[in-house]
Design a protein around this motif. Structure first.
Motif, PDB file in Angstrom:
ATOM      1  N   GLN A  64      33.693  70.148  77.441  1.00 30.49           N
ATOM      2  CA  GLN A  64      33.747  71.458  76.897  1.00 30.49           C
ATOM      3  C   GLN A  64      32.402  71.752  76.836  1.00 30.49           C
ATOM      4  O   GLN A  64      32.200  72.940  75.992  1.00 30.49           O
ATOM      5  N   LYS A  65      31.262  71.098  77.199  1.00 28.98           N
ATOM      6  CA  LYS A  65      30.058  71.555  77.324  1.00 28.98           C
ATOM      7  C   LYS A  65      29.580  71.720  75.663  1.00 28.98           C
ATOM      8  O   LYS A  65      28.433  72.371  75.550  1.00 28.98           O
ATOM      9  N   GLN A  66      29.902  70.804  74.792  1.00 24.41           N
ATOM     10  CA  GLN A  66      29.561  70.862  73.448  1.00 24.41           C
ATOM     11  C   GLN A  66      28.145  69.779  73.275  1.00 24.41           C
ATOM     12  O   GLN A  66      28.190  68.712  73.936  1.00 24.41           O
ATOM     13  N   GLU A  67      27.134  70.234  72.539  1.00 18.14           N
ATOM     14  CA  GLU A  67      26.228  69.493  72.277  1.00 18.14           C
ATOM     15  C   GLU A  67      26.372  68.632  71.131  1.00 18.14           C
ATOM     16  O   GLU A  67      26.375  68.970  70.089  1.00 18.14           O
ATOM     17  N   ILE A  68      26.530  67.235  71.401  1.00 17.57           N
ATOM     18  CA  ILE A  68      26.679  66.293  70.270  1.00 17.57           C
ATOM     19  C   ILE A  68      25.166  65.709  70.146  1.00 17.57           C
ATOM     20  O   ILE A  68      24.609  64.824  70.770  1.00 17.57           O
ATOM     21  N   THR A  69      24.712  65.664  68.971  1.00 14.41           N
ATOM     22  CA  THR A  69      23.409  65.010  68.550  1.00 14.41           C
ATOM     23  C   THR A  69      23.598  63.835  67.870  1.00 14.41           C
ATOM     24  O   THR A  69      22.710  62.880  67.655  1.00 14.41           O
ATOM     25  N   SER A  70      24.756  63.976  67.097  1.00 14.18           N
ATOM     26  CA  SER A  70      25.085  62.614  66.150  1.00 14.18           C
ATOM     27  C   SER A  70      26.689  62.264  66.073  1.00 14.18           C
ATOM     28  O   SER A  70      27.375  63.274  66.077  1.00 14.18           O
ATOM     29  N   TYR A  71      26.922  61.240  66.450  1.00 16.61           N
ATOM     30  CA  TYR A  71      28.397  60.754  66.266  1.00 16.61           C
ATOM     31  C   TYR A  71      28.686  59.679  65.392  1.00 16.61           C
ATOM     32  O   TYR A  71      27.985  58.526  65.411  1.00 16.61           O
ATOM     33  N   ARG A  72      29.319  59.615  64.264  1.00 20.44           N
ATOM     34  CA  ARG A  72      29.506  58.471  63.300  1.00 20.44           C
ATOM     35  C   ARG A  72      31.089  58.284  63.024  1.00 20.44           C
ATOM     36  O   ARG A  72      31.745  59.376  62.860  1.00 20.44           O
ATOM     37  N   THR A  73      31.645  57.314  62.630  1.00 21.14           N
ATOM     38  CA  THR A  73      33.034  57.245  62.284  1.00 21.14           C
ATOM     39  C   THR A  73      33.102  56.087  61.128  1.00 21.14           C
ATOM     40  O   THR A  73      32.326  55.230  61.221  1.00 21.14           O
ATOM     41  N   GLU A  74      33.924  56.434  60.436  1.00 17.20           N
ATOM     42  CA  GLU A  74      34.178  55.375  58.992  1.00 17.20           C
ATOM     43  C   GLU A  74      35.650  55.090  59.219  1.00 17.20           C
ATOM     44  O   GLU A  74      36.514  56.163  59.165  1.00 17.20           O
ATOM     45  N   VAL A  75      36.185  54.006  59.212  1.00 19.21           N
ATOM     46  CA  VAL A  75      37.652  53.650  59.254  1.00 19.21           C
ATOM     47  C   VAL A  75      37.936  52.773  58.021  1.00 19.21           C
ATOM     48  O   VAL A  75      37.361  51.696  57.918  1.00 19.21           O
ATOM     49  N   ASN A  76      39.030  53.339  57.487  1.00 18.46           N
ATOM     50  CA  ASN A  76      39.288  52.224  56.137  1.00 18.46           C
ATOM     51  C   ASN A  76      41.031  52.024  56.264  1.00 18.46           C
ATOM     52  O   ASN A  76      41.836  52.894  56.568  1.00 18.46           O
ATOM     53  N   GLY A  77      41.161  50.739  56.112  1.00 19.18           N
ATOM     54  CA  GLY A  77      42.612  50.444  56.446  1.00 19.18           C
ATOM     55  C   GLY A  77      43.282  50.094  54.979  1.00 19.18           C
ATOM     56  O   GLY A  77      42.600  49.112  54.345  1.00 19.18           O
ATOM     57  N   GLU A  78      44.464  50.348  54.711  1.00 19.25           N
ATOM     58  CA  GLU A  78      44.994  49.807  53.455  1.00 19.25           C
ATOM     59  C   GLU A  78      46.175  48.842  53.950  1.00 19.25           C
ATOM     60  O   GLU A  78      47.036  49.358  54.634  1.00 19.25           O
ATOM     61  N   ARG A  79      46.246  47.755  53.330  1.00 18.05           N
ATOM     62  CA  ARG A  79      47.345  46.691  53.768  1.00 18.05           C
ATOM     63  C   ARG A  79      48.516  46.647  52.736  1.00 18.05           C
ATOM     64  O   ARG A  79      48.163  46.929  51.461  1.00 18.05           O
ATOM     65  N   GLU A  80      49.552  45.948  53.321  1.00 17.79           N
ATOM     66  CA  GLU A  80      50.532  45.749  52.245  1.00 17.79           C
ATOM     67  C   GLU A  80      51.040  44.312  52.547  1.00 17.79           C
ATOM     68  O   GLU A  80      51.081  43.796  53.773  1.00 17.79           O
ATOM     69  N   LYS A  81      51.466  43.859  51.649  1.00 16.02           N
ATOM     70  CA  LYS A  81      52.290  42.239  51.800  1.00 16.02           C
ATOM     71  C   LYS A  81      53.399  42.461  52.291  1.00 16.02           C
ATOM     72  O   LYS A  81      54.423  42.979  51.812  1.00 16.02           O
ATOM     73  N   ILE A  82      53.623  41.847  53.303  1.00 18.27           N
ATOM     74  CA  ILE A  82      55.276  41.646  53.936  1.00 18.27           C
ATOM     75  C   ILE A  82      55.377  40.205  54.516  1.00 18.27           C
ATOM     76  O   ILE A  82      54.912  39.675  55.561  1.00 18.27           O
ATOM     77  N   GLY A  83      56.266  39.536  53.763  1.00 16.90           N
ATOM     78  CA  GLY A  83      56.200  37.967  53.938  1.00 16.90           C
ATOM     79  C   GLY A  83      55.018  37.351  53.903  1.00 16.90           C
ATOM     80  O   GLY A  83      54.164  37.554  52.640  1.00 16.90           O
ATOM     81  N   GLY A  84      54.569  36.577  54.836  1.00 18.58           N
ATOM     82  CA  GLY A  84      53.222  35.888  54.890  1.00 18.58           C
ATOM     83  C   GLY A  84      52.227  36.956  55.515  1.00 18.58           C
ATOM     84  O   GLY A  84      51.128  36.391  55.597  1.00 18.58           O
TER      85      GLY A  84
END
Length: 141
Positions: A64-84
């Protein structure tokens, strides 16, 4: 697609190699008997979400001809106990973009990635809710 794993010590340190020769190290956390010599398998899943969506978003914005000067991502995961096991139940992704990019195109690129193109997040969708948001030039969209 194929990867190979080779054990490197007497504990949980592994080297994984893909068919193109790229290497990734995996280890268990120190508190679980490992030596913290690599990412955990669950961290690799979150890294996969970040990398897959980044490729999609950048590809869409470039088309789309957009000018990206910086790209960063943060990913957080929440877990749940299911059996072991402790699978992810929720994964939150925040994309930080900077550049000459319209808000509409930034939001649409993220939407297309997570709702249509990102194979990693689509693979995780049946068991984990994947949420995303975009911050463009320090403004939350």
């Amino acid at each position: 697609m194929k990867v190979a794993l080779n054990r490197l010590n007497d504990d949980y340190h592994f080297e994984l190699k893909n068919e193109r020769g790229h290497i990734v190290h995996v280890d268990n956390k120190a508190e679980n008997g490992g030596h913290d010599l690599g990412a955990s398998p669950m961290e690799l899943l979150l890294m996969g979400v970040a990398g897959c969506s980044a490729i999609d978003v950048i590809m869409i914005l470039k088309k789309q001809k957009q000018e990206i000067t910086s790209y960063r991502t943060e990913v957080n995961g929440e877990r749940e106990k299911i059996g072991g096991a402790s699978p992810f139940k929720l994964i939150n992704v925040t994309i930080y973009l900077e550049g000459n990019i319209t808000e509409e195109k930034a939001q649409r690129a993220a939407e297309l990635s997570f709702e249509k193109y990102c194979s990693v997040s689509k693979t995780l969708e049946p068991t984990a809710q994947v949420k995303y948001n975009v911050v463009l030039n320090n403004k939350a969209l």
